[in-house]
Design an enzyme around this catalytic site. Structure first.
Site, short mmCIF file in Angstrom:
data_model
loop_
_atom_site.label_atom_id
_atom_site.label_comp_id
_atom_site.label_asym_id
_atom_site.label_seq_id
_atom_site.Cartn_x
_atom_site.Cartn_y
_atom_site.Cartn_z
N HIS A 156 0.82 -1.21 0.00
CA HIS A 156 0.00 0.00 0.00
C HIS A 156 0.86 1.27 0.00
O HIS A 156 0.44 2.33 0.50
CB HIS A 156 -0.95 0.05 1.21
CG HIS A 156 -1.76 -1.19 1.40
ND1 HIS A 156 -2.89 -1.46 0.68
CD2 HIS A 156 -1.56 -2.26 2.23
CE1 HIS A 156 -3.39 -2.62 1.05
NE2 HIS A 156 -2.59 -3.14 1.98
N SER A 277 14.44 21.53 -16.20
CA SER A 277 13.27 22.38 -16.35
C SER A 277 13.67 23.65 -17.10
O SER A 277 14.78 24.16 -16.94
CB SER A 277 12.70 22.75 -14.97
OG SER A 277 11.80 23.82 -15.07
N LYS A 283 15.92 21.49 -11.09
CA LYS A 283 15.20 20.26 -11.41
C LYS A 283 16.04 19.26 -12.20
O LYS A 283 16.79 19.63 -13.09
CB LYS A 283 13.93 20.59 -12.21
CG LYS A 283 12.88 21.40 -11.48
CD LYS A 283 12.25 20.60 -10.36
CE LYS A 283 11.36 19.49 -10.88
NZ LYS A 283 10.23 19.97 -11.69
N GLU A 290 9.13 8.39 -17.02
CA GLU A 290 7.77 8.90 -17.19
C GLU A 290 7.23 8.60 -18.59
O GLU A 290 6.05 8.27 -18.75
CB GLU A 290 7.74 10.41 -16.92
CG GLU A 290 7.97 10.75 -15.45
CD GLU A 290 8.12 12.23 -15.19
OE1 GLU A 290 8.15 12.61 -14.01
OE2 GLU A 290 8.20 13.02 -16.15
#
Length: 471
Positions: A156, A277, A283, A290
């Site tokens: 979980h 970024s 970043k 992704e």
């Protein structure tokens, strides 16, 4: 507009209809398979005396020349032709005249395209299998290097029990091993030759379908001519297997994305597999992970498309089945690209072992072992569960781990605790006393790693030989 079927028609097809019907823009991928199948067909026609030896030799030689000219760029595949079959045949006739017109004897475009798609898919199954095997090699390397790298195991998304990185990665090894097994099953099930089925009812020519099948590396001919030209089960199965591979890649990518976050910091993705970024200079984004996760839906879409296309098609061939190609090609290319990039990403990824170990220790992952300690000292399990629950609340309030509690603090909650509790709930003990096969201890993992090494050492050799021959 080069067409193979104009005799029945009194006027030319409308240009818009022709373009809608044509498949040359995408089935040109098949040029090698189409020529390979045509050569096998012609060799069989020569063997059977349907063509003379000279005719057979002339056609085979010219088909080889056409293939070489396409590969060198000397001969361009253009939309002047309706499909790859008409391109090959038209160029053959241009070069050989009437002899070239004998290529299609005893054959239909229906069994021809069924063969081309099967040959192409069979080869792509092998290419995909090779990429999954490369990934497994990289996973095994990580496993071998991290049998003592302790990290939290999760349920979980909550820290549950301590495991090792080798054990965690080993779970994905099993997933991708099953993926290879599915690919092998698909290959074996699809490895029968539809050529000779004709349009749907075979042919009156004395074809030797067993011989044609053997020339093309098939186990034998398909056994029903109607099914031969209308079967796309192997495409559906392959897309299903590709979807499962992408699901496994996506799950792993999801974890890497989480592990790469500032909150976890379990891994550092190499600069080559990250981006920055445009506005935030700090970043470092896990874009490859992704994108793999995102492209999973694209592959699922291809599977749903072909399932939907095939669900209402009566026997035998229908033009709807032309829709089996574009999305399948895209899905295959997508999965192969994702496998290659993912393998490169994890091979260069750094694991922050100290952070992982600290996370396990401060996540109360040894709580179950503390309860087991009490049970082994005569406390009923349900009471032990409640005692350790109170210990966890105490630690949360103090901002400490269970190991940080003094013996007096532990005894204040249960007098059963003694000095040996610290060894019983150490991360090393929690992991390494789990000795059954499949568990995370170093001893158990070394057994598994030996099994996996043996698995990769004895590979699917006969198929790899076919793969090497076709490269």
């Amino acid at each position: 507009m080069a067409q193979l079927w104009g005799g029945r028609f009194t006027k030319e097809t409308d240009k818009l209809v022709y373009n809608f019907n044509a498949s040359i823009s995408f089935d040109q991928k098949f040029y090698k398979q189409d020529i390979q199948g045509s050569i096998a067909h012609v060799c069989m026609l020569g063997k059977q005396g349907i063509l003379t030896k000279e005719e057979m030799q002339d056609i085979v030689r010219t088909l080889d020349e056409i293939c070489k000219d396409v590969e060198s760029g000397k001969l361009k595949i253009t939309d002047e032709y309706e499909d790859i079959h008409s391109f090959v045949e038209a160029n053959l006739i241009d070069r050989l005249g009437d002899t070239g017109k004998k290529l299609h004897t005893g054959r239909s475009r229906n069994d021809q395209v069924a063969l081309d798609m099967r040959l192409y898919t069979r080869l792509e199954v092998l290419y995909t299998d090779e990429l999954v095997r490369d990934l497994l090699q990289e996973l095994l390397k990580i496993m071998e290097e991290n049998t003592e790298t302790i990290m939290p195991g999760f349920t979980h998304l909550q820290k549950a029990q301590p495991v090792t990185l080798a054990h965690h990665v080993g779970a994905y090894f099993e997933m991708f091993k099953r993926d290879r097994s599915r690919l092998h099953d698909i290959y074996n099930r699809m490895n029968y030759c539809p050529l000779g089925a004709g349009a749907l009812a075979g042919t009156t020519y004395p074809l030797d379908r067993e011989y044609t099948a053997s020339l093309l590396g098939f186990e034998g001919p398909t056994l029903n001519s109607m099914d031969s030209v209308s079967d796309r089960d192997y495409v559906i199965e392959f897309l299903s297997a590709l979807s499962t591979i992408m699901m496994h890649l996506s799950r792993f990518c999801e974890e890497i994305i989480i592990w790469n976050s500032n909150e976890y910091q379990f891994v550092e993705i190499d600069d080559a597999y990250s981006t920055g970024s445009s506005i935030m200079p700090q970043k470092k984004n896990p874009d490859i992970a992704e994108l793999v996760r995102g492209k999973t839906g694209r592959v699922y879409g291809a599977l749903m498309s072909i399932l939907t296309t095939m669900k209402g098609i009566p026997l035998a061939y229908n033009k709807d089945m032309q829709e089996d190609k574009e999305l399948t090609f895209d899905a295959i290319d997508t999965v192969k690209g994702c496998l290659a990039l993912f393998t490169g990403m994890i091979s260069t990824m750094k694991f922050n072992k100290e952070v992982m170990s600290k996370s396990a220790r401060h996540g109360f992952t040894n709580a179950t072992d503390a309860a087991d300690y009490l049970v082994n000292h005569g406390v009923p399990f349900r009471d032990a569960h409640g005692i350790v629950g109170r210990i966890v609340l105490y630690c949360i309030d103090k901002g400490i781990a269970i190991d940080d509690m003094s013996l007096d603090e532990l005894k204040a909650i249960s007098p059963v605790f003694e000095e040996d509790i610290y060894d019983a709930i150490s991360m090393d003990t929690c992991v390494n006393k789990r000795l059954t096969i499949g568990a995370p201890s170093k001893e158990a993992m070394m057994q598994v790693i030996a099994i996996e090494k043996e698995y990769l050492a004895h590979d699917w050799l006969e198929n790899i030989e076919i793969l090497q021959e076709t490269k």
